[in-house]
Scaffold this active site. Structure first.
Site, PDB file in Angstrom:
ATOM      1  N   GLU A  17       0.954  -1.117  -0.522  1.00 35.77           N
ATOM      2  CA  GLU A  17       0.097  -0.110  -0.372  1.00 35.77           C
ATOM      3  C   GLU A  17       0.751   0.992  -0.005  1.00 35.77           C
ATOM      4  O   GLU A  17       1.460   1.213   1.066  1.00 35.77           O
ATOM      5  CB  GLU A  17      -0.805  -0.274   1.368  1.00 35.77           C
ATOM      6  CG  GLU A  17      -2.321   1.235   0.743  1.00 35.77           C
ATOM      7  CD  GLU A  17      -3.240   1.126   2.365  1.00 35.77           C
ATOM      8  OE1 GLU A  17      -3.662   1.758   2.730  1.00 35.77           O
ATOM      9  OE2 GLU A  17      -2.599   0.151   3.793  1.00 35.77           O
TER      10      GLU A  17
ATOM     11  N   HIS B 165      -5.620   5.493  -2.078  1.00 35.18           N
ATOM     12  CA  HIS B 165      -5.330   7.222  -1.265  1.00 35.18           C
ATOM     13  C   HIS B 165      -5.545   8.150  -2.892  1.00 35.18           C
ATOM     14  O   HIS B 165      -4.386   8.315  -2.952  1.00 35.18           O
ATOM     15  CB  HIS B 165      -3.607   6.658  -0.478  1.00 35.18           C
ATOM     16  CG  HIS B 165      -3.971   6.087   0.313  1.00 35.18           C
ATOM     17  ND1 HIS B 165      -4.442   6.914   2.205  1.00 35.18           N
ATOM     18  CD2 HIS B 165      -3.963   5.364   1.598  1.00 35.18           C
ATOM     19  CE1 HIS B 165      -4.364   6.081   2.658  1.00 35.18           C
ATOM     20  NE2 HIS B 165      -4.104   4.842   2.408  1.00 35.18           N
TER      21      HIS B 165
ATOM     22  N   HIS C  39      -9.852  -0.428   0.689  1.00 30.33           N
ATOM     23  CA  HIS C  39     -11.190   0.519   1.243  1.00 30.33           C
ATOM     24  C   HIS C  39     -12.002   1.701   0.958  1.00 30.33           C
ATOM     25  O   HIS C  39     -11.880   3.589   1.352  1.00 30.33           O
ATOM     26  CB  HIS C  39     -10.339   1.416   2.383  1.00 30.33           C
ATOM     27  CG  HIS C  39      -9.046   1.802   2.437  1.00 30.33           C
ATOM     28  ND1 HIS C  39      -8.687   2.993   1.914  1.00 30.33           N
ATOM     29  CD2 HIS C  39      -7.880   2.083   3.480  1.00 30.33           C
ATOM     30  CE1 HIS C  39      -7.417   3.618   2.004  1.00 30.33           C
ATOM     31  NE2 HIS C  39      -6.866   2.622   2.409  1.00 30.33           N
TER      32      HIS C  39
ATOM     33  N   ASP D 257      -8.522  -4.121   7.055  1.00 27.51           N
ATOM     34  CA  ASP D 257      -7.405  -3.120   7.120  1.00 27.51           C
ATOM     35  C   ASP D 257      -7.037  -3.409   8.979  1.00 27.51           C
ATOM     36  O   ASP D 257      -6.943  -1.797   8.762  1.00 27.51           O
ATOM     37  CB  ASP D 257      -8.325  -1.819   6.889  1.00 27.51           C
ATOM     38  CG  ASP D 257      -7.163  -0.661   6.182  1.00 27.51           C
ATOM     39  OD1 ASP D 257      -5.371  -0.979   6.439  1.00 27.51           O
ATOM     40  OD2 ASP D 257      -7.292   0.546   6.458  1.00 27.51           O
TER      41      ASP D 257
END
Length: 398
Positions: A132, A197, A218, A280
């Site tokens: 990530e 993100h 997410h 997560d």
């Protein structure tokens, strides 16, 4: 390992349940499934699950830590500790996930994964590493360390991918310079690119999808939505995620990162076949509330765990999840008012398909891996079986 018969249970399949069911396991595989009694002779361990549910094992494709450990600690003990924590909550397979960090530490974590892999005999199995970052949008960095965030670097990511064959997914912002080429390169190598993100506008996500980005990491968290600029409205990554029928989304279904109305909306639009529930989770999962650390123990970000979530110490933003897989299933049922079958499907069959392991995992079927979780009506886990091996069993109260 050997021969194991689970009986007197309620079997959960992707579209139905089967009362008074049994599941016979032999040599790590599911051999027989049915109703009533099965005559398997002697030398078989028989377990009466007393009317509990027998489900495919939960598959969590985005995990950072748990039980006081984080994969970024970069030790074998941490890798094993995280997996031995989550197996207690029904997770039979997971993707160890990194945070944005200096390049050398990513190599260390990849080395430790390879070293720890053959030693993982007591916890959730590993499907491969999930990176990530560091190719993220600064404005949507969340709790990711800004000093390591940067645009995709061709030499860097090719070097990392040449170094390790254990990477199965990589999350990045598709609008960054070079991100489309990065996504295409991952796709060529059979690695899943995921948007994360991101401050992307609608068209930038569509371009990313065309380049190979087929999963939204997410969903809603650290992700752009409708903005106004010069009196005009522009759709963002969330709207693109809804619009693209082939875009899968992962949801932190703790009821906090994504509240109940949005959980209902996501389910209504995407359906269980496109939603993967993910914890997560950071190191504070299955730990008491209070101060904790996101990322590497010695230099990670100090966070506060309270009210079922990790927060920045000033409480200005969330800093990670402390969920476990069984909590996600229970929450989606209760908060979004969906069936147990559909909630379990989002924790089993859908993530298995997203990660390309649905031929062996994600559902109860003959000749598939014997990854099984047994739980009660409140989704409290009684037993977790990984490839035929009972790795957790709860102590029954008298």
């Amino acid at each position: 390992m050997g021969k194991l018969l689970l009986e007197n249970g309620v079997l959960i399949f992707p579209h139905q349940i089967l009362e008074n069911g049994y599941l016979y396991i032999e040599d790590k595989k599911i051999i027989q499934i049915g109703q009533g009694k099965l005559d398997v002779g002697s030398h078989v361990e028989r377990i009466d699950v007393k009317g509990r549910y027998i489900s495919p094992g939960f598959i969590d494709i985005h995990v950072h830590g748990g039980g006081g450990f984080d994969f970024m600690d970069g030790t074998v003990a941490a890798f094993l500790g995280v997996s031995e924590t989550h197996v207690r909550f029904g997770t039979t397979a997971l993707c160890p996930t990194t945070l944005t960090a200096e390049g050398e530490h990513i190599y260390t974590v990849l080395d430790v994964y390879k070293e720890a892999f053959p030693q993982n005999k007591k916890g959730s199995a590993w499907l491969g590493m999930h990176l990530e970052g560091p190719y993220l949008a600064m404005a949507q960095r969340g709790a990711q360390d800004p000093k390591y965030i940067r645009d995709p670097d061709v030499e860097e990511y090719r070097r990392i991918l040449a170094y390790s064959d254990d990477i199965v997914r990589w999350s990045a912002a598709p609008e960054l310079p070079g991100a489309l080429e990065f996504g295409g390169y991952l796709k060529e190598r059979g690695i899943l690119p995921a948007i994360a993100h991101t401050d992307a506008l609608f068209d930038e996500v569509v371009a990313g999808y065309d380049a190979g980005f087929r999963l939204a990491t997410h969903f809603y968290s650290a992700m752009s939505t409708i903005i106004r600029k010069d009196a005009k409205r522009y759709a963002g990554a969330i709207e693109a995620g809804y619009y693209l029928d082939g875009m899968d989304v992962e949801i932190i279904a703790d009821g906090i990162h994504v509240p109940a109305p949005l959980m209902k909306l996501i389910y209504k639009i995407k359906g269980a076949e496109r939603i993967a529930l993910v914890t997560d989770a950071m190191r504070g999962a299955a730990m008491p509330e209070g101060l904790s650390v996101l990322g590497r123990q010695e230099d990670g970000l100090q966070v506060l765990i309270e009210e079922g979530v990790a927060k920045l110490p000033d409480r200005s933003a969330f800093a990670g999840s402390v969920s476990t897989a069984n909590r996600l299933v229970r929450n989606y049922m209760q908060l979004a008012d969906i069936s147990l079958v559909e909630a379990v499907r989002m924790m089993t069959e859908t993530p298995a398909r997203i990660m390309g392991v649905d031929s062996t995992k994600g559902s109860l079927a003959r000749h598939k891996d014997a990854d099984v979780v047994v739980f009660d009506s409140d989704i409290q886990v009684y037993m977790t079986i990984v490839e035929g091996d009972v790795r957790y069993i709860a102590r029954e109260e008298n």
